[in-house]
Scaffold this motif. Sequence first.
Motif, PDB file in Angstrom:
ATOM      1  N   ARG A   1       0.805  -1.216   0.000  1.00 39.48           N
ATOM      2  CA  ARG A   1       0.000   0.000   0.000  1.00 39.48           C
ATOM      3  C   ARG A   1       0.845   1.277   0.000  1.00 39.48           C
ATOM      4  O   ARG A   1       0.663   2.156  -0.849  1.00 39.48           O
ATOM      5  CB  ARG A   1      -0.936   0.002   1.217  1.00 39.48           C
ATOM      6  N   GLU A   2       1.759   1.394   0.954  1.00 34.65           N
ATOM      7  CA  GLU A   2       2.539   2.624   1.059  1.00 34.65           C
ATOM      8  C   GLU A   2       3.366   2.868  -0.191  1.00 34.65           C
ATOM      9  O   GLU A   2       3.377   3.979  -0.748  1.00 34.65           O
ATOM     10  CB  GLU A   2       3.454   2.555   2.287  1.00 34.65           C
ATOM     11  N   ASN A   3       4.045   1.853  -0.659  1.00 37.88           N
ATOM     12  CA  ASN A   3       4.874   2.006  -1.854  1.00 37.88           C
ATOM     13  C   ASN A   3       4.036   2.216  -3.109  1.00 37.88           C
ATOM     14  O   ASN A   3       4.483   2.884  -4.049  1.00 37.88           O
ATOM     15  CB  ASN A   3       5.776   0.778  -2.027  1.00 37.88           C
TER      16      ASN A   3
END
Length: 372
Positions: A351-353
Motif C-alpha cells: 500500500r505505502e509504496n
Amino acid sequence: MFFNDQLIINAKEFIESSIPSGIGKRKPLIMIAYHGDGDGCCAAFFLKRYLEGLGVDQPILFYWIGTPDFDFVKAEKYILAQRPYLTIFLDMPVYNRPQMIEKLCFQGKVFIYDHHYPGICDLPCGESNLLYINPVMDQGGVSIPTTLFAWQLNEHRETIFKKEILFMGLYTETWLHQISIFEEFSPNYKERLKELAKLIHGSFLIQDMNTTHYALDFLLGRNNGILNDQLQNHKEYTTLQNIHDLIQNEKNWLTVELMREIRRLASPKYILKKIESKMRICGLLASDLRWKYPHLVIGIWQRWKDTYYCELRRGKDCGINLVDLINGVKTEVVLRSGGGHPAAAAFTADRENFFMALEKLKHYITKNPFSA
C-alpha cells in the motif's frame, strides 16, 4: 516466416531432444505453464498439438496463470511439486525468477518462450538444461505473440482449423494487421472468430478454474472448424459465455462511472483512475479506454485481495514506452513486481509504496518527450 529460422530449429531440437532423455530415469512428465489470456491459451493449444505430432505419450499437465508477474508464488509451488522432466513456459516473464528456473533445471529441462520486455535478465542462460527464447532480445526487439511462435512449430499448420486458432490468438494481441494468411475467411466469419476470441481472452479474470483453463479445454475439444457446430451445445463454451457476460456487466457499469469522471478533466496529459471491484478487472478497462484516448497513457488501478494493482495501456498514437515508465519507477520505489510490453504493462506494490509509485509514475509520464 516471421521468426529467424534458426530460432524455430533451436526450439524444436531442444524440445524433441528433451522428451526421450527422461525415459529410464522415471516416467517423464511434461508441464506446460501458460498465461491464461487469449495468446497464452491458443499457444498452449498449439504446443499440445505439436507434442502429439511428435508421438509423445508421456503425461502432459497444464498450469495457467492469470497475470504472469503477479501470480507466481502459488504456481512455483505447484510446478515444482510435480517434478516435471520438461517444463515449458509460454508467455511467462520468468526472467526475474532465476531460483525457480534453477530448481526446475536440476529436476529436468526448461524451455521458455516469452515476448515481454525483460529488462535485466537473471536467468542462467548458459545452463544446458535451459533454452530461453525472447524475440525482443533475439529478433530485433519485435514482441512477436506466443501464439504465432507455437503455431510455427506445428507441421500441417495451414489447415483451416489451426488458422482459426491462430487468428483468435493474434486478434487478442492486436496483431492481425501484421500477417496476411486469412484471406479465405469472409468478413462475417472473421467477426464471429473475434467474438469467440473475446470470450477466450477475458475469461482468465475469473480465477476459479482448475490448472487447465476452461478456454483451453474448449479448444482441445475441437478437431475441425471451430465454428462448424452448435457452440451452445458445449459445456466449456457455455461456461465461457457466462463468464464473459458477468465481466461485461461489471465492465460496462464501471466504464460509465469512469467516463463521467474523465469528462471533467481539462486537457489531460494522462488518465490515472481508481476502480473498486471484486474482479481484477483494471486491465480490461484500461485496454478498452485506450481506444477512446489514442494520444494518452491510460492507467487504471484497484485494490484486489489486499494487493494494489495498476494496469497501464497507451493509445495507438502515443509513443511512450510503458515498460520504461515502470523501470523508472522501480529505481525509486520498491515494487512487488512490474513489467510488460511497450504498449501494455502493469505493476503491483504494497500500500505505502503503491501510492508513492503512482506519484512517480505521473512524474515520468509528464516529463516524457512523447507525452501528449
